[in-house]
Scaffold this motif. Sequence first.
Motif, PDB file in Angstrom:
ATOM      1  N   ALA A   1     -11.079  39.923   3.417  1.00 52.56           N
ATOM      2  CA  ALA A   1      -9.916  39.458   4.188  1.00 52.56           C
ATOM      3  C   ALA A   1      -8.764  39.079   3.261  1.00 52.56           C
ATOM      4  O   ALA A   1      -7.598  39.357   3.567  1.00 52.56           O
ATOM      5  CB  ALA A   1     -10.306  38.283   5.082  1.00 52.56           C
TER       6      ALA A   1
ATOM      7  N   SER B   1      -5.299  41.117   3.451  1.00 50.67           N
ATOM      8  CA  SER B   1      -4.060  40.400   3.745  1.00 50.67           C
ATOM      9  C   SER B   1      -3.004  40.656   2.677  1.00 50.67           C
ATOM     10  O   SER B   1      -1.840  40.902   2.995  1.00 50.67           O
ATOM     11  CB  SER B   1      -4.352  38.902   3.850  1.00 50.67           C
ATOM     12  OG  SER B   1      -3.175  38.174   4.113  1.00 50.67           O
TER      13      SER B   1
ATOM     14  N   GLY C   1     -14.261  42.305   6.471  1.00 49.38           N
ATOM     15  CA  GLY C   1     -13.217  41.303   6.232  1.00 49.38           C
ATOM     16  C   GLY C   1     -11.848  41.934   6.065  1.00 49.38           C
ATOM     17  O   GLY C   1     -10.845  41.414   6.564  1.00 49.38           O
ATOM     18  N   TYR C   2     -11.800  43.045   5.352  1.00 50.80           N
ATOM     19  CA  TYR C   2     -10.545  43.774   5.135  1.00 50.80           C
ATOM     20  C   TYR C   2      -9.953  44.205   6.479  1.00 50.80           C
ATOM     21  O   TYR C   2      -8.779  43.975   6.752  1.00 50.80           O
ATOM     22  CB  TYR C   2     -10.842  44.984   4.255  1.00 50.80           C
ATOM     23  CG  TYR C   2      -9.644  45.776   3.802  1.00 50.80           C
ATOM     24  CD1 TYR C   2      -9.005  45.463   2.604  1.00 50.80           C
ATOM     25  CD2 TYR C   2      -9.174  46.861   4.529  1.00 50.80           C
ATOM     26  CE1 TYR C   2      -7.917  46.209   2.161  1.00 50.80           C
ATOM     27  CE2 TYR C   2      -8.096  47.608   4.095  1.00 50.80           C
ATOM     28  CZ  TYR C   2      -7.467  47.282   2.912  1.00 50.80           C
ATOM     29  OH  TYR C   2      -6.398  48.025   2.477  1.00 50.80           O
TER      30      TYR C   2
ATOM     31  N   ALA D   1      -8.638  41.207   8.545  1.00 54.61           N
ATOM     32  CA  ALA D   1      -7.328  40.698   8.124  1.00 54.61           C
ATOM     33  C   ALA D   1      -6.204  41.555   8.694  1.00 54.61           C
ATOM     34  O   ALA D   1      -5.229  41.022   9.246  1.00 54.61           O
ATOM     35  CB  ALA D   1      -7.243  40.651   6.601  1.00 54.61           C
TER      36      ALA D   1
ATOM     37  N   ALA E   1     -12.636  33.801   7.322  1.00 54.88           N
ATOM     38  CA  ALA E   1     -11.888  35.064   7.311  1.00 54.88           C
ATOM     39  C   ALA E   1     -10.472  34.850   7.849  1.00 54.88           C
ATOM     40  O   ALA E   1      -9.508  35.435   7.338  1.00 54.88           O
ATOM     41  CB  ALA E   1     -12.619  36.122   8.125  1.00 54.88           C
TER      42      ALA E   1
ATOM     43  N   ALA F   1      -7.098  35.539   5.745  1.00 48.34           N
ATOM     44  CA  ALA F   1      -6.064  36.456   6.245  1.00 48.34           C
ATOM     45  C   ALA F   1      -4.718  35.757   6.368  1.00 48.34           C
ATOM     46  O   ALA F   1      -3.683  36.299   5.959  1.00 48.34           O
ATOM     47  CB  ALA F   1      -6.486  37.043   7.590  1.00 48.34           C
TER      48      ALA F   1
END
Length: 182
Positions: free
Chosen positions: A60, A64, A108-109, A112, A141, A145
Amino acid sequence: MIRALLHASTRRFARQFNYNAQYQHDMIDTDARAGMRLALFQMVSNYAGPASAHHIRMGAMVGSAVEGDCGPCAQLTVDMALAFGARGPDIQACLNGAADAAGDFGLGYQFAWAAIRGDDALDALRARIEDAHGPRAVIAASFAAAFTRAYPVLKRGMGHGKLCQRLDVGGTSVTLADPAPT
């Protein structure tokens, strides 16, 4: 006295991650109170959540920063993620638009990007994180983000923001064509 402590702390951080923290030094020189607030912001924003969700949080953070500018802030979060145990191939997969192949880091990516953009996929991503790691992981997370996003904005506002099209992931150069998760 407080300026000296803030500068010393900033220099240590910059050395640790080979990062140009000039914007922080400029802030401290201009107004030590602003530098102190940035240090407090860093403390407050660093909510980690459960250890099992560490890679989600790291993903995240990178997501972000990349969504925000893909410049020095993104490089810093990539370097931090590697230093804190993220796998280079997972980071590369995300930067190449293949976050689904990157496990928890990719989750997580994607989270975000979805949270920042208000994407329809957000509810499903949140549910996946909560089902796998609990509600504290969703909070971690969300913190990653939201708060990571502040640094590119702050740096650009102060005239220190830079754009890039290439990031170094543990010695491998990744050219960003479309880093948005698919």
